[in-house]
Write a protein that holds these residues in place. Structure first.
Motif, PDB file in Angstrom:
ATOM      1  N   TYR A 107       0.816  -1.219   0.000  1.00  0.00           N
ATOM      2  CA  TYR A 107       0.000   0.000   0.000  1.00  0.00           C
ATOM      3  C   TYR A 107       0.849   1.270   0.000  1.00  0.00           C
ATOM      4  CZ  TYR A 107      -3.468  -3.444   1.280  1.00  0.00           C
ATOM      5  OH  TYR A 107      -4.270  -4.559   1.289  1.00  0.00           O
ATOM      6  N   THR A 111      -2.300   5.669   2.691  1.00  0.00           N
ATOM      7  CA  THR A 111      -3.386   4.695   2.840  1.00  0.00           C
ATOM      8  C   THR A 111      -3.919   4.676   4.265  1.00  0.00           C
ATOM      9  OG1 THR A 111      -2.394   3.316   1.115  1.00  0.00           O
ATOM     10  CG2 THR A 111      -4.063   2.292   2.508  1.00  0.00           C
ATOM     11  N   PRO A 127      -4.549  -1.476   6.265  1.00  0.00           N
ATOM     12  CA  PRO A 127      -3.534  -1.860   5.289  1.00  0.00           C
ATOM     13  C   PRO A 127      -2.448  -2.759   5.875  1.00  0.00           C
ATOM     14  CG  PRO A 127      -3.291   0.454   5.919  1.00  0.00           C
ATOM     15  CD  PRO A 127      -4.582  -0.012   6.494  1.00  0.00           C
TER      16      PRO A 127
END
Length: 396
Positions: A107, A111, A127
């Motif tokens: 990610y 994020t 994430p």
């Protein structure tokens, strides 16, 4: 050797008699708290600061329990985390058992700000929560349990890497050197949705390539141009045709970029390709098939070339005795697991390739990795940590 190990596995301590397991029983909330802390740190591959911050968060917990931790810088990627718990008895020296994991995620930065750690209906989301920050936390707590309670018959090492999600380009040799000669590796990738562990994996290859063409005005002199985008599109179709369920090969062109403006015949395009293959596939031959497609003039006056190719090795099957050792511990704790094959690649392929008995997906159960729906089943944290601890205790 396997017969001896199977006999040893049948004598693995049961849950009531192992102090480390009893200590782990009460650590569910502490595990969740540390998971929240590390999930809420962006640590995508090549995010040096983020990966290093995750390493420090894990090291803080380990050092508080008296576990020595060292960082090994990997420029451009972050750090490797090394830690070890030494047995009390002098007889417990020799080759270690290694608990392994990776601190990078797929990610990008930002994020966490969009979707931070949260818990809903017994599942944690965020994430990297399953792949594989929950596995890192599990390994940390197993190490802490033995540091606090003793009971080890062999050295126990933690080894966390920093670039697994992009094929371990900077660390693959370090990983193989680190584990060579170890008694066993338990890699804490997420347990399957079924609860199973992983006993073999496909290998992966990421190929990046570019195509050059000839620019021209798309309206005035279209025929004078040679579209790099058209050439890339034709190559994409040819590459996808490499997918063959019979051999286990899959090919996916997952990233494409190209062109400058809509009214210009595109002079340049590039793409990234993901290939997966089994241990029966010759990866060099597969790469040459990809190269032939990339370099073919699929559109006259265009030219393609591979710019990067990196691979992760397939994971050879886990020895039967090691799976049985884990299964017997899990059964004593009240849950059953099987070993299964998966198309996902991991650093366990590297460890198995140098002859170290390797079991993968020993982390908490999780699902939908690499998506916004990624989750971790929090109720599996403690029992799966205890199962790893039992396997460590039962391994000679």
């Amino acid at each position: 050797m396997h017969e001896t190990l199977e006999n040893t596995a049948s004598q693995a301590p049961s849950a009531p008699t192992a102090p480390a397991l009893a200590w782990l029983t009460g650590q569910g909330q502490a595990m969740q708290d540390l998971l929240q802390k590390v999930v809420n740190i962006d640590s995508g591959s090549r995010d040096e600061a983020g990966v290093t911050a995750v390493a420090h968060a894990l090291a803080e917990r380990l050092r508080a329990a008296g576990v020595p931790v060292q960082f090994e810088p990997v420029p451009g990627y972050g750090v490797l985390l090394h830690a070890q718990v030494t047995p009390d008895e002098a007889a417990g020296k020799g080759a270690p058992i290694i608990l392994m994991g990776h601190m990078d995620t797929v990610y990008p930065a930002g994020t966490v700000a969009r979707r931070p750690f949260r818990v809903e209906d017994g599942r944690a989301y965020g994430p990297g929560v399953a792949d594989m920050k929950s596995g890192l936390v599990l390994n940390v707590f197993v190490a802490e349990a033995f540091a606090r309670c003793g009971g080890l018959a062999a050295p126990l090492h933690l080894f966390f890497s920093c670039d697994e999600e992009i094929g371990s380009p900077a660390t693959r040799d370090l990983i193989m050197d680190k584990v060579r000669g170890a008694r066993a590796v338990f890699n804490a990738e997420p347990g399957r949705v079924s609860g199973n562990v992983v006993t073999s994996r496909k290998g992966s290859m990421v190929v990046e390539f570019e195509v050059t063409g000839v620019a021209a005005h798309a309206g005035i002199n279209h025929a004078a141009g040679a579209s790099a985008i058209e050439a890339l599109a034709r190559k994409t179709l040819a590459l996808h045709a490499l997918t063959d369920p019979a051999t286990g090969v899959t090919c996916n062109v997952g990233v494409v970029q190209g062109g400058i403006v809509p009214n210009m015949v595109a002079p340049h395009a590039k793409a990234e390709v993901d290939l997966r293959f089994t241990a029966d596939t010759d990866p060099d031959a597969l790469l040459e098939r990809v190269r032939a497609i990339v370099e073919e003039a699929s559109v006259p006056r265009t030219q393609g070339r591979i710019t990067t190719a990196r691979r992760t090795l397939p994971m050879k099957p886990t020895p039967d005795y090691l799976l049985a050792l884990y299964q017997q511990g899990a059964s004593a704790l009240g849950f059953e697991v099987q070993g299964e094959f998966t198309g996902g690649a991991a650093d366990s392929g590297l460890t198995a390739s140098v002859g170290v008995p390797t079991l993968c997906a020993t982390g908490p159960v999780g699902g939908h990795p690499h998506t916004e729906r990624e989750y971790c089943e929090l109720s599996t944290f403690v029992p799966r940590a205890q199962a790893v601890a039992l396997a460590v205790l039962g391994h000679p």
